[in-house]
Design a protein around this motif. Structure first.
Motif, PDB file in Angstrom:
ATOM      1  N   HIS A 212       1.018  -1.195   0.033  1.00 53.83           N
ATOM      2  CA  HIS A 212       0.026   0.026   0.049  1.00 53.83           C
ATOM      3  C   HIS A 212       0.967   1.248  -0.109  1.00 53.83           C
ATOM      4  O   HIS A 212       1.974   1.460   0.028  1.00 53.83           O
ATOM      5  CB  HIS A 212      -0.932  -0.009   1.346  1.00 53.83           C
ATOM      6  N   ALA A 213       0.444   2.431  -0.096  1.00 52.21           N
ATOM      7  CA  ALA A 213       0.966   3.699  -0.103  1.00 52.21           C
ATOM      8  C   ALA A 213       1.801   4.137   0.778  1.00 52.21           C
ATOM      9  O   ALA A 213       2.607   4.803   0.885  1.00 52.21           O
ATOM     10  CB  ALA A 213      -0.017   4.771  -0.579  1.00 52.21           C
ATOM     11  N   GLY A 214       1.622   3.282   2.388  1.00 55.46           N
ATOM     12  CA  GLY A 214       2.368   3.856   3.432  1.00 55.46           C
ATOM     13  C   GLY A 214       3.503   3.001   3.775  1.00 55.46           C
ATOM     14  O   GLY A 214       3.716   2.957   4.863  1.00 55.46           O
ATOM     15  N   MET A 215       3.883   2.155   2.974  1.00 57.74           N
ATOM     16  CA  MET A 215       4.885   1.037   2.950  1.00 57.74           C
ATOM     17  C   MET A 215       6.130   1.646   3.758  1.00 57.74           C
ATOM     18  O   MET A 215       6.978   1.136   4.323  1.00 57.74           O
ATOM     19  CB  MET A 215       5.262   0.209   1.661  1.00 57.74           C
ATOM     20  N   ASP A 216       6.264   2.918   3.155  1.00 60.79           N
ATOM     21  CA  ASP A 216       7.760   3.620   3.575  1.00 60.79           C
ATOM     22  C   ASP A 216       7.829   3.758   5.198  1.00 60.79           C
ATOM     23  O   ASP A 216       8.938   4.186   5.507  1.00 60.79           O
ATOM     24  CB  ASP A 216       7.977   4.835   3.002  1.00 60.79           C
ATOM     25  N   GLY A 217       6.614   3.983   5.879  1.00 64.55           N
ATOM     26  CA  GLY A 217       6.590   4.074   7.130  1.00 64.55           C
ATOM     27  C   GLY A 217       5.708   4.975   7.904  1.00 64.55           C
ATOM     28  O   GLY A 217       4.655   5.576   7.270  1.00 64.55           O
ATOM     29  N   THR A 218       5.921   5.020   9.442  1.00 61.52           N
ATOM     30  CA  THR A 218       4.735   5.988  10.152  1.00 61.52           C
ATOM     31  C   THR A 218       4.956   7.543   9.780  1.00 61.52           C
ATOM     32  O   THR A 218       6.109   7.891   9.713  1.00 61.52           O
ATOM     33  CB  THR A 218       5.023   5.535  11.573  1.00 61.52           C
TER      34      THR A 218
END
Length: 293
Positions: A212-218
């Motif tokens: 998904h689009a948030g795989m890079d992190g919090t």
């Protein structure tokens, strides 16, 4: 909505206005520094909000820019307020005060969390267990102080002018029994309770969506009531965090958050799912001795 009085946001707003006034006057940072007999880096740090300017500094800078009267008085007053300490100041050794200052001034907060429940939603037991596990070098007193700060911050959700909070939780957050079975079940029930507040929206991003689009992190996006205060993105890490303020960075993270919440389960279904997990938690499905193959 009444404006929250945060020294952090006022320092940031003051710096931006001083920079605007200097640029409008066509004066360089070097010229200002020379006239005030200080370093150019000091002027730069004032303009970026990293250094607190004294009321005298502000008055002298505005005089150089040709700003007088009511406009000057207003900015000098902001300088006075920006020097006041926030309520979190006694805990500055265990918390990034800059983030808390911005959080206290925000009108809305959008957050995506991959690993843990956000501080504004944590129970006391969950917060203590999480901090002890994440920071084994902390003393019991340091853990206690951090927990106190987190619980104090939660008043933002129920005060007279509460912040609007929209959180998307990765399903991994709900699957990891921080503090053990009883503590985690209590935390899940707390999420269900706080979701009843009209200013709180919770969504779950399930495993089944895959990449998904948030795989890079919090990350967290903070927005403020004043048009002159642009959004800030805060990306947390083990050493503190990173503040992002450039327009292209803000657009990128807003774009990512919109895609994450579109992929997540709808709020009402998310709350029902969390309530079910409080009774039938995911960590009970697989015995601890199960092999990973």
């Amino acid at each position: 909505m009444s404006e929250r009085r945060s020294p952090t946001i006022r320092r940031r707003r003051l710096g931006a206005e001083l920079r605007r006034q200097r640029e409008s006057a066509g004066i360089t940072i070097e010229t200002v520094a020379e006239q005030l007999e200080c370093s150019a880096s000091k002027i730069s740090r004032i303009e970026t909000g990293h250094t607190t300017a004294t009321p005298r500094d502000v008055r002298d800078m505005l005089r150089i820019y040709g700003v007088v009267g009511a406009e000057s008085d207003e900015l000098v007053q902001i300088a006075r307020e920006a020097r006041q300490k926030g309520w979190w100041h006694p805990y500055s050794t265990v918390l990034v005060g800059a983030y808390v200052g911005l959080e206290a001034a925000a009108s809305s907060i959008r957050a995506y969390e991959q690993q843990v429940v956000p501080g504004l939603l944590e129970t006391e037991e969950y917060a203590g267990a999480m901090i002890r596990a994440a920071r084994p070098d902390f003393t019991a007193d340091q853990v206690h102080q951090r927990v106190r700060v987190r619980l104090g911050r939660q008043s933002l959700l129920t005060q007279d002018d509460p912040v609007d909070l929209w959180v998307v939780l990765d399903e991994a957050v709900l699957s990891r029994p921080v503090g053990g079975d009883a503590v985690m079940r209590g935390q899940l029930k707390r999420l269900v309770e706080v979701a009843e507040l009209p200013n709180v929206t919770l969504q779950v991003l399930p495993f089944e969506v895959g990449a998904h689009a948030g795989m890079d992190g919090t990350f967290t996006i903070l927005s403020f009531p004043e048009p002159s205060d642009p959004d800030v993105v805060y990306a947390e890490n083990a050493t503190g965090g990173l503040f992002l303020e450039k327009s292209d960075e803000l657009q990128k993270y807003s774009f990512i958050f919109d895609h994450i919440r579109a992929a997540a389960i709808r709020p009402e279904e998310s709350i029902a799912h969390i309530a079910k997990l409080a009774e039938e938690p995911l960590w009970k499905w697989r015995p601890r001795s199960s092999p990973w193959t």
